[in-house]
Design an enzyme around this catalytic site. Structure first.
Site, short mmCIF file in Angstrom:
data_model
loop_
_atom_site.label_atom_id
_atom_site.label_comp_id
_atom_site.label_asym_id
_atom_site.label_seq_id
_atom_site.Cartn_x
_atom_site.Cartn_y
_atom_site.Cartn_z
N ASN A 1 -6.20 6.07 8.49
CA ASN A 1 -5.84 4.66 8.46
C ASN A 1 -6.78 3.94 7.50
OD1 ASN A 1 -4.56 2.23 9.33
ND2 ASN A 1 -6.26 1.81 10.72
N HIS B 1 -8.49 0.04 6.94
CA HIS B 1 -8.72 -1.25 7.61
C HIS B 1 -9.42 -2.19 6.64
CE1 HIS B 1 -9.15 -3.88 11.06
NE2 HIS B 1 -10.37 -4.15 10.62
N LEU C 1 1.23 -1.42 12.50
CA LEU C 1 0.73 -2.29 13.56
C LEU C 1 1.18 -1.86 14.95
CD1 LEU C 1 1.21 -5.73 11.77
CD2 LEU C 1 -0.81 -4.24 11.83
N LYS D 1 10.50 0.24 19.44
CA LYS D 1 9.28 0.31 20.25
C LYS D 1 9.32 1.46 21.26
CE LYS D 1 6.26 -2.50 23.11
NZ LYS D 1 6.07 -3.79 23.77
N GLU E 1 -8.22 -1.50 -1.89
CA GLU E 1 -7.27 -0.61 -1.22
C GLU E 1 -6.46 0.19 -2.23
OE1 GLU E 1 -6.42 -3.26 2.81
OE2 GLU E 1 -5.02 -3.38 1.14
N ASN F 1 0.83 -1.20 0.00
CA ASN F 1 0.00 0.00 0.00
C ASN F 1 0.86 1.25 0.00
OD1 ASN F 1 -2.88 -0.01 -0.18
ND2 ASN F 1 -2.93 -1.26 1.68
#
Length: 191
Positions: free
Chosen positions: A103, A105, A86, A59, A175, A15
């Site tokens: 976003n 989905h 994610l 992270k 998408e 994407n």
């Protein structure tokens, strides 16, 4: 004035690549930055191959968000697009890009959304629930997974013989066709 888009992605980046290529031909905006939370995410290779600056943040940086927000500001980012990202976006980044972060989905929200619902997990759940249709939802990003205001939804049938992979292929087509056009429309006619 051309707007700068940042794409946040965690995986292979199909994407993200589609969005980058779409805006290469546009005067309204360009993808100026790709950020990821996974050091080995293939999206990094795709972005480099297309000449787009890309960065990995561990992270700990995504938990606080301060370093990432600084980088977004350094690159003069006007709009943020999540494309298979994610991780949870820190609140102060969400607030800095209120109504300027979206976003996508792979289901018709509010069905089959929330933490842990991504990729084939969504398609498996749709098929297991006996749904007759699925699709994509493009929505604003907020503090809760997949709960931001819905911008648009596009539907496709769930066929009796569908596997998660077959359904995923139809979802990917939606998408690729829809997401860049919605991004462009939002950038050209901001709220």
């Amino acid at each position: 004035m051309r707007k700068n888009i940042a794409v946040l992605a965690s995986g292979s980046g199909t994407n993200a690549e589609n969005i980058i290529r779409f805006f290469q031909e546009k005067s309204s905006a360009c993808v100026a930055l790709v950020l990821t939370n996974r050091q080995n995410a293939f999206v990094l290779e795709r972005a480099r191959g297309l000449g787009v600056p890309c960065l990995y943040f561990p992270k700990s940086d995504w938990e606080s968000g301060e370093t990432i927000l600084s980088v977004l500001r350094e690159h003069k980012i006007d709009f943020v697009v999540l494309a298979g990202f994610l991780a949870r976006v820190p609140d102060h980044i969400l607030h800095a890009y209120s109504n300027k972060m979206i976003n996508i989905h792979p289901s018709l929200l509010p069905k089959f959304g929330g933490k842990g619902m991504y990729g084939d997990r969504v398609h498996e759940a749709v098929i297991a629930a006996g749904e007759k249709e699925s699709g994509i939802t493009i929505h604003y990003t907020n503090e809760h997974y997949d709960e931001g205001a819905i911008i648009c939804q596009v539907k496709c049938p769930v066929l009796p013989e569908d596997t998660p992979e077959a359904l995923a292929q139809r979802i990917h087509v939606l998408e690729y066709e829809t997401y860049p056009k919605v991004i462009e429309k939002l950038i050209e006619s901001p709220i």
